[in-house]
Enzyme design. Sequence first.
Site, PDB file in Angstrom:
ATOM      1  N   TYR A 191      16.040 -26.386 -21.574  1.00 28.23           N
ATOM      2  CA  TYR A 191      16.197 -26.857 -22.731  1.00 28.23           C
ATOM      3  C   TYR A 191      16.978 -25.815 -23.730  1.00 28.23           C
ATOM      4  CZ  TYR A 191      13.281 -30.938 -21.495  1.00 28.23           C
ATOM      5  OH  TYR A 191      12.672 -32.186 -21.073  1.00 28.23           O
ATOM      6  N   LYS A 247      23.102 -32.984 -19.577  1.00 29.24           N
ATOM      7  CA  LYS A 247      22.190 -34.155 -19.173  1.00 29.24           C
ATOM      8  C   LYS A 247      21.771 -34.904 -20.454  1.00 29.24           C
ATOM      9  CE  LYS A 247      17.858 -35.097 -16.484  1.00 29.24           C
ATOM     10  NZ  LYS A 247      16.715 -35.274 -17.599  1.00 29.24           N
ATOM     11  N   SER A 267      12.832 -28.753 -13.238  1.00 26.13           N
ATOM     12  CA  SER A 267      12.345 -29.001 -14.483  1.00 26.13           C
ATOM     13  C   SER A 267      11.963 -27.498 -15.035  1.00 26.13           C
ATOM     14  CB  SER A 267      11.311 -29.858 -14.836  1.00 26.13           C
ATOM     15  OG  SER A 267      10.861 -29.596 -16.172  1.00 26.13           O
ATOM     16  N   HIS A 271      16.991 -39.948 -20.630  1.00 25.56           N
ATOM     17  CA  HIS A 271      15.570 -39.106 -20.352  1.00 25.56           C
ATOM     18  C   HIS A 271      14.806 -40.485 -19.798  1.00 25.56           C
ATOM     19  CE1 HIS A 271      13.921 -34.991 -21.691  1.00 25.56           C
ATOM     20  NE2 HIS A 271      12.988 -35.507 -20.971  1.00 25.56           N
ATOM     21  N   THR A 302      19.585 -29.910 -20.953  1.00 28.69           N
ATOM     22  CA  THR A 302      19.052 -31.432 -21.601  1.00 28.69           C
ATOM     23  C   THR A 302      19.372 -31.298 -22.826  1.00 28.69           C
ATOM     24  OG1 THR A 302      17.652 -31.509 -19.752  1.00 28.69           O
ATOM     25  CG2 THR A 302      17.100 -32.936 -21.674  1.00 28.69           C
TER      26      THR A 302
HETATM   27  C1  LIG Z   1       7.235 -37.311 -16.570  1.00 22.45           C
HETATM   28  C2  LIG Z   1       8.319 -37.054 -16.908  1.00 22.45           C
HETATM   29  C3  LIG Z   1       8.861 -35.541 -17.212  1.00 22.45           C
HETATM   30  C4  LIG Z   1      10.089 -35.238 -17.327  1.00 22.45           C
HETATM   31  N1  LIG Z   1      10.600 -33.963 -17.475  1.00 22.45           N
HETATM   32  C5  LIG Z   1      11.898 -33.719 -17.874  1.00 22.45           C
HETATM   33  C6  LIG Z   1      12.238 -32.271 -18.001  1.00 22.45           C
HETATM   34  O1  LIG Z   1      11.205 -31.418 -18.180  1.00 22.45           O
HETATM   35  N2  LIG Z   1      13.470 -32.059 -18.251  1.00 22.45           N
HETATM   36  C7  LIG Z   1      14.400 -33.337 -18.394  1.00 22.45           C
HETATM   37  O2  LIG Z   1      15.441 -32.818 -18.573  1.00 22.45           O
HETATM   38  N3  LIG Z   1      14.217 -34.369 -18.053  1.00 22.45           N
HETATM   39  C8  LIG Z   1      12.749 -34.631 -17.904  1.00 22.45           C
HETATM   40  N4  LIG Z   1      12.245 -36.007 -17.530  1.00 22.45           N
HETATM   41  C9  LIG Z   1      13.793 -36.994 -17.381  1.00 22.45           C
HETATM   42  C10 LIG Z   1      14.027 -36.977 -16.054  1.00 22.45           C
HETATM   43  O3  LIG Z   1      14.870 -36.063 -15.717  1.00 22.45           O
HETATM   44  C11 LIG Z   1      15.079 -38.099 -15.862  1.00 22.45           C
HETATM   45  O4  LIG Z   1      16.154 -38.095 -17.049  1.00 22.45           O
HETATM   46  C12 LIG Z   1      14.422 -39.598 -15.860  1.00 22.45           C
HETATM   47  O5  LIG Z   1      12.894 -39.722 -15.274  1.00 22.45           O
HETATM   48  C13 LIG Z   1      15.271 -40.797 -15.423  1.00 22.45           C
HETATM   49  O6  LIG Z   1      14.651 -41.815 -15.342  1.00 22.45           O
HETATM   50  P1  LIG Z   1      13.753 -42.658 -14.260  1.00 22.45           P
HETATM   51  O7  LIG Z   1      12.436 -42.024 -14.379  1.00 22.45           O
HETATM   52  O8  LIG Z   1      13.793 -44.165 -14.686  1.00 22.45           O
HETATM   53  O9  LIG Z   1      14.261 -42.413 -12.818  1.00 22.45           O
HETATM   54  C14 LIG Z   1      11.157 -36.325 -17.222  1.00 22.45           C
HETATM   55  C15 LIG Z   1      10.917 -37.713 -17.042  1.00 22.45           C
HETATM   56  C16 LIG Z   1       9.345 -37.951 -16.392  1.00 22.45           C
HETATM   57  C17 LIG Z   1       9.278 -39.321 -16.333  1.00 22.45           C
HETATM   58  O1  LIG Z   2       7.885 -35.600 -20.850  1.00 22.10           O
HETATM   59  C1  LIG Z   2       8.826 -35.201 -20.777  1.00 22.10           C
HETATM   60  O2  LIG Z   2       9.969 -36.323 -20.753  1.00 22.10           O
HETATM   61  C2  LIG Z   2       9.530 -33.948 -20.756  1.00 22.10           C
HETATM   62  O3  LIG Z   2      10.713 -33.698 -20.943  1.00 22.10           O
HETATM   63  C3  LIG Z   2       8.524 -32.760 -20.769  1.00 22.10           C
HETATM   64  C4  LIG Z   2       8.515 -31.773 -21.420  1.00 22.10           C
HETATM   65  C5  LIG Z   2       7.731 -30.739 -21.416  1.00 22.10           C
HETATM   66  C6  LIG Z   2       6.832 -30.810 -20.333  1.00 22.10           C
HETATM   67  C7  LIG Z   2       6.779 -31.528 -19.353  1.00 22.10           C
HETATM   68  C8  LIG Z   2       7.745 -32.746 -19.459  1.00 22.10           C
END
Ligand SMILES: Cc1cc2nc3c(=O)[nH]c(=O)nc-3n(C[C@H](O)[C@H](O)[C@H](O)COP(=O)(O)O)c2cc1C
Ligand SMILES: O=C(O)C(=O)c1ccccc1
Length: 381
Positions: free
Chosen positions: A147, A245, A120, A269, A173
């Site tokens: 992003y 994504k 990330s 997401h 993303t």
């Molecule tokens: C706490 C958290 C933070 C996330 N941060 C990002 C991120 O920084 N960038 C991103 O593209 N997706 C982010 N995601 C989405 C994940 O990449 C992913 O698409 C998603 O968690 C998949 O679903 P699942 O948690 O049910 O397996 C985040 C998800 C969670 C739960």
């Molecule tokens: O929270 C999220 O899903 C996410 O994409 C994110 C964005 C910034 C910091 C940490 C997670």
Amino acid sequence: MAGQPVPVPVKGLEDKILCIKDLEEAASKKLPKIIREFFNDGSTDQVTIHENHTAYNKYRIRARVLVDVAKADTSTTLWGRRITFPLCVSPAGMQAAAHPDGELATSRACAKKGVNQGISSFSNYSTADVRAAGLSVGPIDHAMQMYTLKDRALALRMIREAEARGCKAIFLTADSPVLGVRYNEHRNDFRTPKGLGFPNFGWTSEMIRAQEHGNTFVALNDDGHSWAREIPWLRSVTGMEIWIKGVVTAEDTLMAVQMGCEGIVVSNHGGRQLDGVPATIDALPECVEAAAGRIRVHIDGGIRSGTEMFKALALGAECCWVGRPALWGLAYDGQKGVEIMLDTFYIEFKRCMQLAGCNSVKDITKACLGVVRPDGPLARL
Ligand SMILES: Cc1cc2nc3c(=O)[nH]c(=O)nc-3n(C[C@H](O)[C@H](O)[C@H](O)COP(=O)(O)O)c2cc1C
Ligand SMILES: O=C(O)C(=O)c1ccccc1
């Protein structure tokens, strides 16, 4: 000796972590409420996060019997390298809120188990450190998640760093012009825990904690993004693969094809952005059809068992990714917890393949699934 029973190691018995649900429960108990809800919740009414998982239930496996599955092979290829099985860890930010070793532990666990990881842009460790951690254990490939930043110079620095460290792809993303509405963040006044920074942006803990989580995102991300602006620009500055994504429609899959992207991750997401978009497993078939083999199609969201991986592959995904299960692994026991998570998926996936009569991931096709109809026999796909 013939007839002697072979002791079968029963993974997880000592930990009593026999499935991902067990891991979720054990990890959730260890996490403070504010972090637990930030990780576990979806947006607004929680419809999409719920369906991401439950939508798998309508499919049944048309298992074939009396197939010699003694040499069933779970491996597949991603970015020109064999991985143990078609599961990688999605880029989720702020992993040091789950365990102090954060993304470093995730990277080591992935390398040890022979799968890849998305980093990330909001990771708590730098791309260089995450790459190095994994590579100290074994071969591993990384995608750098980005992003659509307001500051192009900053975006370019992140891209150059990802290239220099040997990342294979940019995961752009695309589902987040703005952040989704997550009530927990407001109710809990969620802020990044003390001491955790976002080194890829050069942001310290103090800078981040000065504002609500959502505002950190607004400060960095550009909601004026577009296909025409982002993809040609990315292509002009980097030779890395470009993946989108966050696609959930055939229309956007076609855009990714036309723009010359190498792949998409069918993703919502993890139900954290727009609530009410389809479960990814329900969006997958139209995306696979639109891609028509021209670009790679991967999936994440709600995948919690090897059987669900199997169903996603049968519906045309080439590889699955998981977000929260890795966070639960980390919270449960750092690197070891992520290894338990990956082992759990691996064992379930292999057993599902064998019990369905599949010897390789290529054998997992539409013919392996049927869909449950309320009244009447199983419908073939
Ligand atoms: C706490 C958290 C933070 C996330 N941060 C990002 C991120 O920084 N960038 C991103 O593209 N997706 C982010 N995601 C989405 C994940 O990449 C992913 O698409 C998603 O968690 C998949 O679903 P699942 O948690 O049910 O397996 C985040 C998800 C969670 C739960
Ligand atoms: O929270 C999220 O899903 C996410 O994409 C994110 C964005 C910034 C910091 C940490 C997670």
